[in-house]
Design a protein around this motif. Structure first.
Motif, PDB file in Angstrom:
ATOM      1  N   PRO A 173       0.640  -1.077  -0.041  1.00 23.15           N
ATOM      2  CA  PRO A 173      -0.012   0.050  -0.036  1.00 23.15           C
ATOM      3  C   PRO A 173       0.948   1.226   0.127  1.00 23.15           C
ATOM      4  O   PRO A 173       0.525   2.159  -0.734  1.00 23.15           O
ATOM      5  N   GLY A 193       8.460  -9.312  -5.600  1.00 26.85           N
ATOM      6  CA  GLY A 193       7.403 -10.747  -5.716  1.00 26.85           C
ATOM      7  C   GLY A 193       6.551 -10.537  -6.890  1.00 26.85           C
ATOM      8  O   GLY A 193       6.852  -9.928  -8.050  1.00 26.85           O
ATOM      9  N   PHE A 246       5.353 -10.885   0.378  1.00 25.84           N
ATOM     10  CA  PHE A 246       5.878 -10.461  -0.486  1.00 25.84           C
ATOM     11  C   PHE A 246       4.959 -10.538  -1.891  1.00 25.84           C
ATOM     12  O   PHE A 246       4.729 -11.819  -2.227  1.00 25.84           O
ATOM     13  N   GLY A 280       1.510  -6.222  -1.390  1.00 23.36           N
ATOM     14  CA  GLY A 280       2.248  -6.121  -0.233  1.00 23.36           C
ATOM     15  C   GLY A 280       1.552  -7.102   0.910  1.00 23.36           C
ATOM     16  O   GLY A 280       0.693  -8.000   0.356  1.00 23.36           O
ATOM     17  N   GLY A 337      -0.815  -6.695   2.973  1.00 26.88           N
ATOM     18  CA  GLY A 337      -2.311  -6.777   3.315  1.00 26.88           C
ATOM     19  C   GLY A 337      -3.142  -7.267   1.990  1.00 26.88           C
ATOM     20  O   GLY A 337      -4.283  -7.077   2.136  1.00 26.88           O
ATOM     21  N   ASP A 360      -7.968  -9.283   5.659  1.00 27.16           N
ATOM     22  CA  ASP A 360      -9.075  -8.767   6.029  1.00 27.16           C
ATOM     23  C   ASP A 360      -9.322  -7.680   5.092  1.00 27.16           C
ATOM     24  O   ASP A 360     -10.656  -7.296   4.848  1.00 27.16           O
ATOM     25  N   LYS A 395      -9.062  -4.611   6.336  1.00 25.43           N
ATOM     26  CA  LYS A 395      -9.446  -3.792   7.342  1.00 25.43           C
ATOM     27  C   LYS A 395      -8.976  -2.346   7.006  1.00 25.43           C
ATOM     28  O   LYS A 395      -7.780  -2.262   6.680  1.00 25.43           O
ATOM     29  N   THR A 430      11.462  -8.553  -9.481  1.00 24.21           N
ATOM     30  CA  THR A 430      12.743  -7.623  -9.291  1.00 24.21           C
ATOM     31  C   THR A 430      13.106  -6.983  -8.149  1.00 24.21           C
ATOM     32  O   THR A 430      12.362  -6.045  -7.470  1.00 24.21           O
ATOM     33  N   ARG A 431      14.042  -7.799  -7.503  1.00 23.22           N
ATOM     34  CA  ARG A 431      14.512  -7.621  -6.124  1.00 23.22           C
ATOM     35  C   ARG A 431      15.450  -6.441  -6.070  1.00 23.22           C
ATOM     36  O   ARG A 431      16.527  -6.426  -6.617  1.00 23.22           O
ATOM     37  N   THR A 440       9.623  -1.388   1.649  1.00 26.70           N
ATOM     38  CA  THR A 440       9.608  -2.600   1.585  1.00 26.70           C
ATOM     39  C   THR A 440       9.055  -3.428   2.556  1.00 26.70           C
ATOM     40  O   THR A 440       9.274  -4.662   2.756  1.00 26.70           O
ATOM     41  N   ALA A 498      10.966  -7.642   4.976  1.00 28.48           N
ATOM     42  CA  ALA A 498      12.040  -7.512   4.082  1.00 28.48           C
ATOM     43  C   ALA A 498      13.634  -7.305   4.870  1.00 28.48           C
ATOM     44  O   ALA A 498      14.071  -6.227   5.039  1.00 28.48           O
ATOM     45  N   ILE A 547      -2.823  -1.013   6.552  1.00 27.46           N
ATOM     46  CA  ILE A 547      -3.161  -0.442   5.149  1.00 27.46           C
ATOM     47  C   ILE A 547      -3.142   0.805   4.994  1.00 27.46           C
ATOM     48  O   ILE A 547      -2.187   1.700   4.227  1.00 27.46           O
TER      49      ILE A 547
END
Ligand code: FAD
Length: 525
Positions: free
Chosen positions: A92, A114, A141, A145, A147, A151, A153, A215-216, A246, A250, A500
């Motif tokens: 987010p 990810g 990841f 992200g 969340g 839920d 929330k 792409t890390r 991140t 991470a 979030i």
């Protein structure tokens, strides 16, 4: 004519626009045919008394239809060819930062370790099916992200009401139900949130931004006191100022920053377990009705907090009608969390039950790691949990009353945790400064809420990732790291958000500071 009314009505009267209109017509002695539309502006449930009531603020359209949209929509222009900024992480914080950059005429380049949210779903399914955690694609990841499968929330303790409303409106603009604008406790649900995230990504790309999955970021490019880009694991360089969003899982990013001499600070966290009850039991407690919630009330929520020996013990991220999920982000870890579908329709209610810890609580074993002590503490507990969980994603668990009475559980109730549970003496192997406080906390919660402390509830270990144990210090005005220009630590991983909505707000704030900096240092308009 438009009239705004405050109503306090029974759940069945608040069930739909039609039932509200019928109530208003009756109470105001109006012809129901004159009510063309009813818009709910605020909705909350008051379950303090035996008769549960719904408080509503409604706008009633009499002899006319609504002319306006339910929320203002943002115009996203074309930013191809505009100055570029790198956003690391598509949680987010990163997604909202990218969208805000577009609004401000900057081209975002989003780099995400990810997979896209659709492909990520398959890896998440494998955790339960094959007991295997992909370290680059899991509950923490990937696009959306931490969340994304949650839920969803959307409530926050943030006092910045204007900013919260804006975030909710942007979610609506990308497909979330407009009910989140009026509900006192809005949530989207794990079945709907991924589609909303996908639309945000498409918006970024359609506006000329870039989104690179799998792409890390491996390291920052630092020139003197300025960050001027990143290098990714596949050797590519992306140049520009960097918003680092991140997240708190991470850990490799914290280690990389520490090794490169980037100043970090330690901070407190909260650690404990997931507690799962039958939802029917929570409904009957919260709605004072042995029959449960009936047809018109949503799955009941709860929230508890107390102090035990100088530390807070509280419920965290409660998921009514939800599931406990395996949220590890690497091998040899067990971490649990919760999610719910939009209808909160499962037969279980779960919540984190955690104890607040300060850096001095981690103890001498971990203090040698200095600013990284909290991360080492988390890693150690997650591994212990893995060992106690039979070295798979099966999680160690104990009946709530057995834990409080320091007894082994010889059997366990049914649970939503799909990789499976293993009976384990959590009272014995959890650090005593956590276990003893949880025991006292549970006794207190059982006293204030009769029936809550029950052998039908199961505790599942461990909930370690409630927030980041590290803060990446930044200047309050420029939002850049205190020693590095062009570097904007952002969101939960940097220690500036805890959910979030707060992560999204922080993403927007970093984007605004970055855009301001670009505008001041160039002739760009
Ligand atoms: P994150 O969401 O963690 O995003 C960070 C992103 O950065 C990830 O996508 C990650 O893959 C990427 N990344 C990490 N390292 C790199 C790298 N080196 N290179 C490139 N990309 C990288 N909060 C709520 O408010 N409501 C809820 O209902 C809720 N439920 C939750 C349920 C679950 C199962 C989980 C795990 C969390 C839940 N949370 C919830 C917490 C919430 O998800 C986080 O507070 C929020 O996502 C933090 O946002 P963020 O953008 O700061 O970080």
């Amino acid at each position: 004519m438009i009239r705004e009314l405050q109503l306090r009505i029974l759940p069945e009267q608040a069930a739909s626009e039609q039932s509200i209109a019928a109530y208003v017509a009756r109470e105001q002695s109006m012809d129901i045919r004159s009510i063309k539309s009813v818009r709910v502006l605020k909705r909350s449930i008051d379950a303090r008394q035996r008769t549960v009531m719904v408080n509503l603020k409604v706008r009633v359209y009499i002899d006319e239809f609504p002319q306006d949209d339910e929320f203002p929509r943002i115009e996203y222009g074309d930013v191809s060819g505009k100055p570029r900024a790198i956003v690391v992480g598509a949680g987010p914080a990163g997604l909202f930062a990218a969208l805000r950059l577009i609004e401000l005429g900057i081209c975002p380049v989003v780099v995400e370790r990810g997979k896209n949210v659709h492909d990520r779903r398959k890896d998440i399914a494998l955790i339960s099916r094959e007991q295997r955690v992909d370290p680059e694609s899991n509950y923490s990841f990937g696009e959306g992200g931490a969340g994304a499968f949650s839920d969803g929330k959307l409530y926050t303790r943030s006092k910045k009401r204007g900013s919260v409303e804006r975030i909710l409106q942007i979610f609506c603009q990308h497909g979330a139900s407009v009910s989140i604008l009026s509900d006192a406790h809005p949530h989207i649900g794990t079945d709907k949130l991924p589609r909303v995230i996908e639309r945000m990504r498409n918006r970024i790309i359609e506006s000329g931004g870039e989104v690179h999955f799998e792409t890390r970021m491996e390291r920052l490019i630092i020139d003197g006191d300025e960050v001027c880009g990143i290098v990714t694991a596949d050797g590519r360089e992306f140049n520009g100022p960097v918003i680092l969003a991140t997240g708190h899982s991470a850990r490799d990013v914290y280690y990389m920053l520490h090794e490169n001499g980037v100043e970090l600070e330690s901070k407190g966290i909260a650690v404990g377990v997931r507690l799962e009850h039958p939802q029917q039991l929570i409904d009957s407690i919260q709605y004072h009705n042995p029959e449960g919630r009936g047809k018109y009330l949503p799955a009941a929520e709860y929230s508890f907090v107390t102090q035990v020996k100088g530390r807070g013990v509280y419920s965290f991220c409660m998921c009514p009608g939800g599931f406990v999920v395996p949220a590890a982000s690497g091998p040899e870890q067990i971490v649990v969390n919760g999610m719910s579908p939009s209808n909160r329709g499962s037969v279980w209610a779960n919540s984190g039950m955690v104890v607040e810890l300060q850096p001095e609580d981690f103890g001498a074993r971990f203090s040698m790691f200095g600013v990284l002590a909290g991360i080492k503490f988390q890693e150690d507990l997650e591994r212990q949990c893995y060992l106690n969980g039979n070295c798979k994603q099966t999680a160690p668990a104990q009946r709530m009353t057995d834990f409080v009475n320091r007894r082994n559980s010889f059997d366990l109730p049914r649970s939503s945790y799909s990789p499976g549970l293993i009976a384990s003496p959590l009272h014995f192997w959890l650090p005593d400064f956590i276990a003893a406080r949880l025991q006292e906390g549970f006794k207190y919660f059982g006293k204030v809420s009769h029936g809550f402390l029950t052998r039908e509830a199961v505790m599942i270990g461990v909930e370690t990732r409630t927030s980041s144990p590290v803060r990446i210090p930044r200047d309050r005005v420029s939002m850049t790291h205190i020693r590095l220009r062009g570097f904007y630590p952002c969101g939960e991983g940097a220690g500036y958000a805890g959910g979030i909505v707060s992560a999204a707000i922080d993403g927007e704030r970093c984007a605004e500071a970055l855009a301001m900096q670009i505008k001041q240092s160039s002739s760009f308009d």
